[in-house]
Design an enzyme around this catalytic site. Structure first.
Site, short mmCIF file in Angstrom:
data_model
loop_
_atom_site.label_atom_id
_atom_site.label_comp_id
_atom_site.label_asym_id
_atom_site.label_seq_id
_atom_site.Cartn_x
_atom_site.Cartn_y
_atom_site.Cartn_z
N HIS A 222 0.63 -1.34 -0.02
CA HIS A 222 0.04 -0.10 -0.09
C HIS A 222 1.11 1.12 -0.07
CE1 HIS A 222 -3.45 2.54 1.10
NE2 HIS A 222 -2.36 3.32 2.03
N GLU A 223 1.77 1.34 0.86
CA GLU A 223 2.59 2.45 1.09
C GLU A 223 3.56 2.80 -0.22
OE1 GLU A 223 2.07 4.82 3.27
OE2 GLU A 223 0.88 3.32 4.39
N HIS B 145 1.48 4.17 -3.19
CA HIS B 145 1.64 5.68 -3.02
C HIS B 145 2.61 6.47 -4.00
CE1 HIS B 145 -2.13 6.49 -0.68
NE2 HIS B 145 -1.42 5.78 0.24
N GLU C 129 -6.03 6.78 -1.72
CA GLU C 129 -5.85 5.70 -0.77
C GLU C 129 -6.64 4.18 -1.21
OE1 GLU C 129 -4.68 5.41 2.34
OE2 GLU C 129 -3.72 7.35 1.94
#
Length: 276
Positions: free
Chosen positions: A136-137, A140, A199
Site C-alpha cells: 500500500h505504501e 502511493h 487511498e
C-alpha cells in the site's frame, strides 16, 4: 473580473501542460512538481528522519522489513516492465528502515524511501501483514500521489488568490465570507475526496503488488480489520476524512482479491507464502 478570468485560464493551461499518465490507472494526473525536484527533497527529508530516530538494525524484524521491501520492489519492477514502463524506476533509490516508535505508522516517500515503525508490527501480526502495508505504501509512491498532493496544494493556493482578487471590492465581512466558503468547499469538495481516491488506488495497486511478490492478498482485508479494531472504531464521517471508512476499505479489498490473484498468475505466481 478580467483578472479573475485570466488567473483561471492560466491555471487551466498549467494543468493541461503539467499532466502525466499514471501507469497503474491509465488516468491523467496533475504534476506541477517534477520528480527531479521532488526526489532530492524526499531523500533529504528521509535522511533527516533517520538521523533523528532510533533505527533498528540486526534484528529479525528489521531483516523482515528489508526482505518484504525488496520483494515488493521486484514485483513493482516486473509489473512496470511488463506494461511498457521499463525506465520508470530508474531514479528510485530503494531503502527500507525499521524505526523504534510506538507510532502505528509506515510510509514510503517519493523515490522509494520506506520507513516502518515498530508500533505497527503487532497489528501487521505477520510477514504477510507487513507485505500488505508495504504494498500500500509503495503504491502511493509509484502512483505519484505525493507529487499530485503537492500540485493540488499549489492549485488551491492559486484558487485562493483568485478568490481574494475577485472579492477585492467587497466589504471586509464579505471578503472573509468568500474566503471561508472557498476554504471549506475546496477541502471537502476537492482535497479530501482526492486524498480518499489516492487511498483507494493505493489499496488496489498494493494488493496486486503483494500478490505478485508471492504474498496472499486475502490477508489485506484481515489487516484492515485489525487496524479498525486498534482504532476503537473512532473515525470521522467518511466525507470529512482523508481515508475511506474501514468497512468500505475492507469490502473493496475482499472484492479485489480474485483480480489480484489473476494478476499474480500472469507472472507465474500460483501459490502464496504461508501466513506466519
Amino acid at each position: 473580473m478580467k483578472l479573475k478570468k485570466g488567473i483561471a485560464l492560466l491555471m487551466l493551461v498549467a494543468i493541461a501542460i503539467a499532466c502525466k499518465t499514471n501507469p497503474f490507472t491509465g488516468k491523467k494526473t496533475i504534476a506541477l512538481v517534477s520528480n527531479d525536484q521532488l526526489f532530492p527533497s524526499s531523500f533529504a527529508q528521509y535522511n533527516q528522519v533517520l538521523s533523528e530516530s532510533k533505527v533498528v538494525t540486526g534484528t529479525q524484524d528489521s531483516e523482515m522489513i528489508k526482505r518484504v521491501g525488496q520483494r515488493i520492489a521486484v514485483a513493482s519492477e516486473r509489473w512496470l516492465n511488463a506494461n511498457g514502463y521499463q525506465a520508470y524506476l530508474d531514479d528510485y533509490k530503494w531503502e527500507y528502515k525499521l524505526i523504534e516508535s510506538e507510532q502505528v505508522n509506515a510510509w514510503c516517500m517519493p523515490g522509494g524511501k520506506i520507513a516502518f515503525y515498530t508500533g505497527i508490527l503487532p497489528i501487521a501480526q505477520n510477514e504477510t501483514g507487513v507485505a500488505a502495508i508495504m504494498g500500500h505504501e509503495v503504491a502511493h509512491a509509484l502512483a505519484n500521489h505525493g507529487q499530485q498532493r503537492m500540485s493540488t496544494g499549489l492549485l488551491q493556493q492559486a484558487g485562493g488568490v483568485a478568490v481574494a482578487v475577485a472579492a477585492g471590492n467587497e466589504s471586509p465581512e464579505k471578503q472573509q465570507m468568500w474566503m471561508q466558503a472557498y476554504g471549506i468547499g475546496s477541502t471537502v469538495g476537492f482535497a479530501l475526496p482526492f486524498s480518499r481516491s489516492h487511498e483507494t488506488e493505493a489499496d488496489k495497486i498494493g494488493l496486486y503488488l503483494m500478490a505478485v511478490a508471492g504474498y496472499n492478498p486475502e490477508e489485506a482485508a484481515e489487516l484492515w480489520k485489525r487496524m479498525k479494531a486498534n482504532s476503537g472504531g473512532q473515525a470521522p464521517p467518511e466525507f470529512l476524512s482523508t481515508h475511506p471508512h474501514p468497512d468500505t476499505r475492507i469490502e473493496n479489498l475482499n472484492a479485489l482479491v480474485p483480480k489480484a490473484k489473476a494478476e499474480a498468475k500472469k507472472y507465474g505466481v500460483t501459490s502464496f507464502r504461508p501466513v506466519n
